[in-house]
Scaffold this motif. Structure first.
Motif, PDB file in Angstrom:
ATOM      1  N   MET A   3      30.433  47.382  31.367  1.00 35.42           N
ATOM      2  CA  MET A   3      29.332  48.309  31.197  1.00 35.42           C
ATOM      3  C   MET A   3      29.597  49.203  30.001  1.00 35.42           C
ATOM      4  O   MET A   3      30.723  49.639  29.772  1.00 35.42           O
ATOM      5  CB  MET A   3      29.167  49.172  32.455  1.00 35.42           C
ATOM      6  N   PRO A   4      28.572  49.524  29.207  1.00 38.73           N
ATOM      7  CA  PRO A   4      28.760  50.370  28.037  1.00 38.73           C
ATOM      8  C   PRO A   4      29.360  51.713  28.414  1.00 38.73           C
ATOM      9  O   PRO A   4      28.878  52.398  29.313  1.00 38.73           O
ATOM     10  CB  PRO A   4      27.324  50.531  27.491  1.00 38.73           C
ATOM     11  N   VAL A  30      38.473  38.402  37.366  1.00 38.97           N
ATOM     12  CA  VAL A  30      37.739  39.494  38.020  1.00 38.97           C
ATOM     13  C   VAL A  30      38.527  40.794  37.910  1.00 38.97           C
ATOM     14  O   VAL A  30      37.976  41.855  37.586  1.00 38.97           O
ATOM     15  CB  VAL A  30      37.454  39.143  39.494  1.00 38.97           C
ATOM     16  N   LEU A  31      39.832  40.727  38.169  1.00 36.95           N
ATOM     17  CA  LEU A  31      40.673  41.918  38.056  1.00 36.95           C
ATOM     18  C   LEU A  31      40.728  42.420  36.617  1.00 36.95           C
ATOM     19  O   LEU A  31      40.697  43.632  36.368  1.00 36.95           O
ATOM     20  CB  LEU A  31      42.077  41.610  38.569  1.00 36.95           C
ATOM     21  N   GLN A  32      40.793  41.497  35.670  1.00 30.74           N
ATOM     22  CA  GLN A  32      40.829  41.893  34.268  1.00 30.74           C
ATOM     23  C   GLN A  32      39.536  42.590  33.860  1.00 30.74           C
ATOM     24  O   GLN A  32      39.552  43.630  33.183  1.00 30.74           O
ATOM     25  CB  GLN A  32      41.082  40.686  33.374  1.00 30.74           C
ATOM     26  N   ARG A  33      38.389  42.034  34.290  1.00 28.44           N
ATOM     27  CA  ARG A  33      37.110  42.673  33.955  1.00 28.44           C
ATOM     28  C   ARG A  33      37.003  44.054  34.600  1.00 28.44           C
ATOM     29  O   ARG A  33      36.443  44.976  34.008  1.00 28.44           O
ATOM     30  CB  ARG A  33      35.951  41.774  34.390  1.00 28.44           C
ATOM     31  N   ALA A  34      37.536  44.183  35.796  1.00 30.30           N
ATOM     32  CA  ALA A  34      37.521  45.490  36.454  1.00 30.30           C
ATOM     33  C   ALA A  34      38.313  46.507  35.633  1.00 30.30           C
ATOM     34  O   ALA A  34      37.836  47.625  35.375  1.00 30.30           O
ATOM     35  CB  ALA A  34      38.079  45.375  37.860  1.00 30.30           C
ATOM     36  N   ARG A  35      39.513  46.137  35.206  1.00 27.93           N
ATOM     37  CA  ARG A  35      40.331  47.047  34.391  1.00 27.93           C
ATOM     38  C   ARG A  35      39.611  47.423  33.112  1.00 27.93           C
ATOM     39  O   ARG A  35      39.616  48.594  32.702  1.00 27.93           O
ATOM     40  CB  ARG A  35      41.674  46.391  34.056  1.00 27.93           C
ATOM     41  N   ASP A 215      31.185  46.498  47.414  1.00 25.65           N
ATOM     42  CA  ASP A 215      31.101  45.514  48.501  1.00 25.65           C
ATOM     43  C   ASP A 215      31.004  44.107  47.908  1.00 25.65           C
ATOM     44  O   ASP A 215      30.401  43.206  48.493  1.00 25.65           O
ATOM     45  CB  ASP A 215      29.920  45.790  49.438  1.00 25.65           C
ATOM     46  N   ALA A 216      31.579  43.927  46.721  1.00 24.63           N
ATOM     47  CA  ALA A 216      31.566  42.626  46.045  1.00 24.63           C
ATOM     48  C   ALA A 216      32.193  41.562  46.938  1.00 24.63           C
ATOM     49  O   ALA A 216      33.151  41.844  47.657  1.00 24.63           O
ATOM     50  CB  ALA A 216      32.345  42.730  44.736  1.00 24.63           C
ATOM     51  N   PRO A 217      31.626  40.338  46.903  1.00 25.89           N
ATOM     52  CA  PRO A 217      30.601  39.804  45.989  1.00 25.89           C
ATOM     53  C   PRO A 217      29.163  40.066  46.435  1.00 25.89           C
ATOM     54  O   PRO A 217      28.225  39.508  45.860  1.00 25.89           O
ATOM     55  CB  PRO A 217      30.878  38.301  46.028  1.00 25.89           C
ATOM     56  N   TYR A 218      28.985  40.912  47.450  1.00 22.29           N
ATOM     57  CA  TYR A 218      27.644  41.168  47.995  1.00 22.29           C
ATOM     58  C   TYR A 218      26.992  42.345  47.273  1.00 22.29           C
ATOM     59  O   TYR A 218      27.610  43.057  46.492  1.00 22.29           O
ATOM     60  CB  TYR A 218      27.740  41.437  49.498  1.00 22.29           C
ATOM     61  N   LEU A 219      25.717  42.555  47.565  1.00 21.72           N
ATOM     62  CA  LEU A 219      24.951  43.730  47.123  1.00 21.72           C
ATOM     63  C   LEU A 219      24.960  43.921  45.605  1.00 21.72           C
ATOM     64  O   LEU A 219      25.146  45.019  45.103  1.00 21.72           O
ATOM     65  CB  LEU A 219      25.467  44.996  47.815  1.00 21.72           C
ATOM     66  N   LEU A 220      24.734  42.852  44.888  1.00 26.37           N
ATOM     67  CA  LEU A 220      24.594  42.946  43.436  1.00 26.37           C
ATOM     68  C   LEU A 220      23.470  43.921  43.097  1.00 26.37           C
ATOM     69  O   LEU A 220      22.356  43.799  43.620  1.00 26.37           O
ATOM     70  CB  LEU A 220      24.261  41.570  42.859  1.00 26.37           C
ATOM     71  N   LEU A 238      31.220  46.152  37.976  1.00 28.23           N
ATOM     72  CA  LEU A 238      29.876  46.733  37.987  1.00 28.23           C
ATOM     73  C   LEU A 238      29.826  48.072  38.710  1.00 28.23           C
ATOM     74  O   LEU A 238      28.767  48.696  38.776  1.00 28.23           O
ATOM     75  CB  LEU A 238      28.894  45.752  38.641  1.00 28.23           C
ATOM     76  N   LEU A 239      30.964  48.537  39.217  1.00 26.41           N
ATOM     77  CA  LEU A 239      30.967  49.840  39.884  1.00 26.41           C
ATOM     78  C   LEU A 239      30.482  50.972  38.975  1.00 26.41           C
ATOM     79  O   LEU A 239      29.743  51.853  39.441  1.00 26.41           O
ATOM     80  CB  LEU A 239      32.360  50.165  40.423  1.00 26.41           C
ATOM     81  N   PRO A 240      30.856  51.011  37.682  1.00 32.49           N
ATOM     82  CA  PRO A 240      30.343  52.087  36.837  1.00 32.49           C
ATOM     83  C   PRO A 240      28.814  52.118  36.749  1.00 32.49           C
ATOM     84  O   PRO A 240      28.225  53.197  36.587  1.00 32.49           O
ATOM     85  CB  PRO A 240      30.971  51.793  35.462  1.00 32.49           C
TER      86      PRO A 240
END
Length: 276
Positions: A3-4, A30-35, A215-220, A238-240
């Motif tokens: 996210m920007p 997934v962990l890398q994208r989160a970081r 609540d990943a992978p749910y609730l996109l 996508l939390l941000p």
């Protein structure tokens, strides 16, 4: 999927189903994208004994990735609760990386387990958490009138409580706040159809009671400008986006919200939690 501007903040995602098979082929990515998105603390959800073991194994496999987990029996699986299951949960809850008991509670929406079995499993897990002085990670859906008195009976013996993925109405919200519970908010608040009432309630959650989760992978989140191509799957990165939506609803800056919810997460778990 980053996210920007999200790396300007540190975030904690208190509800990630990283054991889900949707992540089977790319968990490290997934962990890398989160970081990269600034989400450097993830609480992995255990919903039965096997998934709780798998969540613990992920914490042990990636010791420097900011991972902790829960261990519990979801109400959907409450019919399987017995002394052996409770003994196995106790052993898991005694592991250092297992930070909270749950996911536990009541779900009278789908009734995948009979309601008496749900109540029995919920009560037994509350007792287990109280005995081990563990925070609890709770699930409630269409069961507030039964859930509340059960929680109230144990609340003084529990160090901390979060009502995970809160999507209920005003009265339940204030009932839980009266019990000094934390409230977990997900991408449901980004849904212009189902999340309208929740969006109206979010500003009424005291700052020190608010937690965030995917609540990943749910609730996109439905309002993403570009939904992910892979299986329309939610991810911690996508939390941000959810945080920005919540901050806007509350009239706060995104950075202030990130700081507050991270502090709240540490207060809920009542422990040090090194970031990834």
């Amino acid at each position: 999927m980053s996210m920007p501007g999200s790396t300007e903040c540190e975030w904690a995602d208190i509800g990630v189903n990283l054991t889900d098979r949707q992540f089977a082929d790319d968990r490290e990515a997934v962990l890398q994208r989160a970081r990269q998105a600034g989400v450097n603390r993830l609480l992995l959800t255990g919903t039965n004994v096997e998934e709780s073991r798998q969540a613990l194994a992920l914490c042990q496999r990636y010791p420097d990735q900011g991972l902790l987990c829960t261990a519990g029996l979801h109400p959907h699986s409450a019919r399987f609760c017995n002394d052996e299951v409770l003994s196995e949960l106790r052993e898991l809850l005694e592991q250092p990386a297992v930070a909270a008991a749950g996911e536990m509670g009541l779900d009278f929406n789908r009734d995948f387990s009979p309601r008496p079995d749900q109540e029995k499993a919920f009560e037994a897990q509350l007792a287990l958490a109280a005995g081990l002085n563990k925070p609890v990670f709770l699930h409630q859906r269409d069961a507030h009138d039964r859930f509340l008195p059960m929680l109230k009976a144990w609340r003084d013996r529990l160090p901390a409580v979060v009502v995970h993925c809160f999507t209920d109405q005003r009265r339940p919200l204030f009932d839980y706040l009266d019990l000094d519970c934390f409230i977990g908010i997900t991408g449901w608040v980004c849904d212009e159809r189902r999340g309208r009432e929740l969006a109206e309630l979010v500003p009424h959650i005291p700052g020190n009671r608010l937690l965030l989760e995917t609540d990943a992978p749910y609730l996109l989140p439905r309002d993403l400008p570009e939904p992910p191509a892979k299986k329309r799957r939610n991810e911690p990165c996508l939390l941000p986006w959810i945080g920005e939506r919540v901050a806007t609803l509350r009239g706060e800056t995104t950075q202030a919200l990130a700081q507050q919810t991270l502090a709240n997460t540490l207060a809920f778990l009542q422990r040090d939690w090194p970031a990834a």
